[in-house]
Design a protein around this motif. Structure first.
Motif, PDB file in Angstrom:
ATOM      1  N   PRO A   4       0.810  -1.226   0.000  1.00 37.30           N
ATOM      2  CA  PRO A   4       0.000   0.000   0.000  1.00 37.30           C
ATOM      3  C   PRO A   4       0.845   1.279   0.000  1.00 37.30           C
ATOM      4  CG  PRO A   4      -0.898  -1.563   1.573  1.00 37.30           C
ATOM      5  CD  PRO A   4       0.422  -2.114   1.122  1.00 37.30           C
ATOM      6  N   GLU A   5       1.976   1.251   0.670  1.00 39.98           N
ATOM      7  CA  GLU A   5       2.851   2.427   0.684  1.00 39.98           C
ATOM      8  C   GLU A   5       3.454   2.667  -0.692  1.00 39.98           C
ATOM      9  OE1 GLU A   5       4.432   2.319   5.307  1.00 39.98           O
ATOM     10  OE2 GLU A   5       5.423   1.065   3.807  1.00 39.98           O
ATOM     11  N   ILE A   6       3.865   1.598  -1.350  1.00 42.67           N
ATOM     12  CA  ILE A   6       4.407   1.711  -2.705  1.00 42.67           C
ATOM     13  C   ILE A   6       3.339   2.256  -3.650  1.00 42.67           C
ATOM     14  CG2 ILE A   6       5.265   0.402  -4.695  1.00 42.67           C
ATOM     15  CD1 ILE A   6       6.603  -1.482  -2.570  1.00 42.67           C
ATOM     16  N   ALA A   7       2.135   1.722  -3.555  1.00 40.74           N
ATOM     17  CA  ALA A   7       1.028   2.177  -4.410  1.00 40.74           C
ATOM     18  C   ALA A   7       0.751   3.662  -4.185  1.00 40.74           C
ATOM     19  CB  ALA A   7      -0.222   1.352  -4.137  1.00 40.74           C
ATOM     20  N   SER A   8       0.769   4.092  -2.935  1.00 42.76           N
ATOM     21  CA  SER A   8       0.514   5.496  -2.608  1.00 42.76           C
ATOM     22  C   SER A   8       1.611   6.402  -3.164  1.00 42.76           C
ATOM     23  CB  SER A   8       0.409   5.656  -1.086  1.00 42.76           C
ATOM     24  OG  SER A   8       0.248   7.008  -0.752  1.00 42.76           O
ATOM     25  N   LEU A  26      -7.778   7.451 -11.537  1.00 43.40           N
ATOM     26  CA  LEU A  26      -6.492   6.759 -11.496  1.00 43.40           C
ATOM     27  C   LEU A  26      -6.596   5.520 -10.603  1.00 43.40           C
ATOM     28  CD1 LEU A  26      -3.555   6.647 -12.363  1.00 43.40           C
ATOM     29  CD2 LEU A  26      -2.999   8.133 -10.419  1.00 43.40           C
ATOM     30  N   THR A  27      -6.660   4.365 -11.260  1.00 44.41           N
ATOM     31  CA  THR A  27      -6.743   3.093 -10.545  1.00 44.41           C
ATOM     32  C   THR A  27      -5.503   2.261 -10.865  1.00 44.41           C
ATOM     33  OG1 THR A  27      -7.798   1.857 -12.342  1.00 44.41           O
ATOM     34  CG2 THR A  27      -9.254   3.126 -10.874  1.00 44.41           C
ATOM     35  N   ASP A  28      -5.411   1.103 -10.256  1.00 38.78           N
ATOM     36  CA  ASP A  28      -4.289   0.198 -10.534  1.00 38.78           C
ATOM     37  C   ASP A  28      -4.240  -0.226 -11.997  1.00 38.78           C
ATOM     38  OD1 ASP A  28      -3.167   0.205  -8.055  1.00 38.78           O
ATOM     39  OD2 ASP A  28      -3.905  -1.760  -7.464  1.00 38.78           O
ATOM     40  N   GLU A  29      -5.374  -0.192 -12.676  1.00 36.59           N
ATOM     41  CA  GLU A  29      -5.449  -0.671 -14.064  1.00 36.59           C
ATOM     42  C   GLU A  29      -5.607   0.441 -15.096  1.00 36.59           C
ATOM     43  OE1 GLU A  29      -4.601  -3.688 -14.744  1.00 36.59           O
ATOM     44  OE2 GLU A  29      -4.498  -4.171 -12.619  1.00 36.59           O
ATOM     45  N   THR A  30      -5.507   1.697 -14.673  1.00 38.31           N
ATOM     46  CA  THR A  30      -5.571   2.797 -15.634  1.00 38.31           C
ATOM     47  C   THR A  30      -4.410   2.681 -16.617  1.00 38.31           C
ATOM     48  OG1 THR A  30      -6.582   4.279 -13.999  1.00 38.31           O
ATOM     49  CG2 THR A  30      -5.502   5.321 -15.884  1.00 38.31           C
ATOM     50  N   PRO A  31      -4.676   2.689 -17.906  1.00 32.82           N
ATOM     51  CA  PRO A  31      -3.586   2.608 -18.898  1.00 32.82           C
ATOM     52  C   PRO A  31      -2.802   3.927 -18.927  1.00 32.82           C
ATOM     53  CG  PRO A  31      -5.689   2.839 -20.002  1.00 32.82           C
ATOM     54  CD  PRO A  31      -5.979   2.751 -18.529  1.00 32.82           C
ATOM     55  N   LEU A  32      -1.644   3.931 -18.311  1.00 32.21           N
ATOM     56  CA  LEU A  32      -0.885   5.166 -18.107  1.00 32.21           C
ATOM     57  C   LEU A  32      -0.415   5.813 -19.397  1.00 32.21           C
ATOM     58  CD1 LEU A  32       1.238   4.021 -15.037  1.00 32.21           C
ATOM     59  CD2 LEU A  32      -0.909   5.309 -15.049  1.00 32.21           C
ATOM     60  N   ILE A  33       0.015   5.034 -20.342  1.00 29.80           N
ATOM     61  CA  ILE A  33       0.512   5.591 -21.603  1.00 29.80           C
ATOM     62  C   ILE A  33      -0.651   6.087 -22.453  1.00 29.80           C
ATOM     63  CG2 ILE A  33       1.757   5.068 -23.740  1.00 29.80           C
ATOM     64  CD1 ILE A  33       3.480   3.140 -21.924  1.00 29.80           C
ATOM     65  N   GLU A  34      -1.704   5.288 -22.558  1.00 28.25           N
ATOM     66  CA  GLU A  34      -2.869   5.681 -23.353  1.00 28.25           C
ATOM     67  C   GLU A  34      -3.545   6.929 -22.791  1.00 28.25           C
ATOM     68  OE1 GLU A  34      -2.172   2.630 -22.418  1.00 28.25           O
ATOM     69  OE2 GLU A  34      -2.225   1.352 -24.170  1.00 28.25           O
ATOM     70  N   GLU A  35      -3.530   7.067 -21.474  1.00 29.68           N
ATOM     71  CA  GLU A  35      -4.142   8.241 -20.832  1.00 29.68           C
ATOM     72  C   GLU A  35      -3.171   9.427 -20.803  1.00 29.68           C
ATOM     73  OE1 GLU A  35      -7.233   8.812 -19.247  1.00 29.68           O
ATOM     74  OE2 GLU A  35      -7.922   6.953 -20.173  1.00 29.68           O
ATOM     75  N   ARG A  36      -1.983   9.212 -21.355  1.00 33.61           N
ATOM     76  CA  ARG A  36      -0.926  10.229 -21.403  1.00 33.61           C
ATOM     77  C   ARG A  36      -0.482  10.676 -20.013  1.00 33.61           C
ATOM     78  NH1 ARG A  36      -3.256  13.334 -26.633  1.00 33.61           N
ATOM     79  NH2 ARG A  36      -2.726  11.681 -28.067  1.00 33.61           N
ATOM     80  N   ALA A  69       2.829  -0.154 -18.192  1.00 25.37           N
ATOM     81  CA  ALA A  69       1.463   0.007 -18.709  1.00 25.37           C
ATOM     82  C   ALA A  69       0.486   0.553 -17.673  1.00 25.37           C
ATOM     83  CB  ALA A  69       0.953  -1.316 -19.256  1.00 25.37           C
ATOM     84  N   THR A  70       0.552   0.043 -16.461  1.00 29.91           N
ATOM     85  CA  THR A  70      -0.374   0.439 -15.395  1.00 29.91           C
ATOM     86  C   THR A  70       0.393   0.531 -14.080  1.00 29.91           C
ATOM     87  OG1 THR A  70      -0.926  -1.827 -14.758  1.00 29.91           O
ATOM     88  CG2 THR A  70      -2.288  -0.821 -16.491  1.00 29.91           C
ATOM     89  N   MET A  71      -0.251   1.078 -13.063  1.00 29.71           N
ATOM     90  CA  MET A  71       0.402   1.098 -11.755  1.00 29.71           C
ATOM     91  C   MET A  71       0.609  -0.327 -11.245  1.00 29.71           C
ATOM     92  SD  MET A  71      -0.908   4.458  -9.664  1.00 29.71           S
ATOM     93  CE  MET A  71      -2.405   3.697  -9.108  1.00 29.71           C
ATOM     94  N   ALA A  72      -0.338  -1.204 -11.519  1.00 29.20           N
ATOM     95  CA  ALA A  72      -0.203  -2.601 -11.094  1.00 29.20           C
ATOM     96  C   ALA A  72       0.987  -3.267 -11.781  1.00 29.20           C
ATOM     97  CB  ALA A  72      -1.492  -3.370 -11.375  1.00 29.20           C
ATOM     98  N   SER A  73       1.160  -3.021 -13.081  1.00 28.15           N
ATOM     99  CA  SER A  73       2.280  -3.649 -13.793  1.00 28.15           C
ATOM    100  C   SER A  73       3.619  -3.078 -13.335  1.00 28.15           C
ATOM    101  CB  SER A  73       2.115  -3.509 -15.307  1.00 28.15           C
ATOM    102  OG  SER A  73       2.220  -2.170 -15.719  1.00 28.15           O
ATOM    103  N   ILE A  74       3.653  -1.813 -12.974  1.00 30.04           N
ATOM    104  CA  ILE A  74       4.881  -1.213 -12.450  1.00 30.04           C
ATOM    105  C   ILE A  74       5.253  -1.862 -11.120  1.00 30.04           C
ATOM    106  CG2 ILE A  74       5.887   0.903 -11.485  1.00 30.04           C
ATOM    107  CD1 ILE A  74       4.226   2.438 -13.652  1.00 30.04           C
ATOM    108  N   ARG A  75       4.275  -1.996 -10.238  1.00 30.95           N
ATOM    109  CA  ARG A  75       4.559  -2.630  -8.942  1.00 30.95           C
ATOM    110  C   ARG A  75       5.006  -4.077  -9.129  1.00 30.95           C
ATOM    111  NH1 ARG A  75      -0.239  -0.419  -7.524  1.00 30.95           N
ATOM    112  NH2 ARG A  75      -1.092  -2.452  -7.027  1.00 30.95           N
ATOM    113  N   GLN A  76       4.376  -4.788 -10.035  1.00 27.81           N
ATOM    114  CA  GLN A  76       4.737  -6.191 -10.280  1.00 27.81           C
ATOM    115  C   GLN A  76       6.154  -6.296 -10.854  1.00 27.81           C
ATOM    116  OE1 GLN A  76       2.290  -8.236 -13.157  1.00 27.81           O
ATOM    117  NE2 GLN A  76       2.769 -10.214 -12.248  1.00 27.81           N
ATOM    118  N   ALA A  77       6.509  -5.386 -11.756  1.00 27.25           N
ATOM    119  CA  ALA A  77       7.823  -5.439 -12.399  1.00 27.25           C
ATOM    120  C   ALA A  77       8.954  -5.004 -11.475  1.00 27.25           C
ATOM    121  CB  ALA A  77       7.818  -4.561 -13.661  1.00 27.25           C
TER     122      ALA A  77
END
Length: 84
Positions: A4-8, A26-36, A69-77
């Motif tokens: 949760p701290e990393i996500a914040s 802005l959610t964990d699955e918001t497409p960051l690149i597509e949303e610019r 791609a997303t906040m979730a994918s960044i945290r996973q990577a």
């Protein structure tokens, strides 16, 4: 740092660069690149930020397609295995 701290921290980093973006969208699955919300120029700033948060260097050779791609994918990577 836990999940949760990393996500914040990541959320704050993105919203600081886009103050007019609706935080509710802005959610964990918001497409960051597509949303610019993340541009190619900002990727290196994000990598430096992730190194600061994790306390270790990012091995760019191990990155997979879609890591930003997303906040979730960044945290996973970048923070695999970090639990709550």
């Amino acid at each position: 740092m836990n999940a949760p701290e990393i996500a914040s921290e990541l959320r704050q980093w993105i919203l600081q660069r886009h103050p007019t973006y609706d935080p509710a969208k802005l959610t964990d699955e918001t497409p960051l690149i597509e949303e610019r919300l993340l541009t190619s120029i900002q990727v290196m700033d994000l990598v430096l930020f992730l190194e600061d948060v994790s306390g270790k260097p990012v091995d760019m050779t191990r990155l997979q397609k879609g890591a930003f791609a997303t906040m979730a994918s960044i945290r996973q990577a970048f923070f695999p295995g970090v639990g709550a």
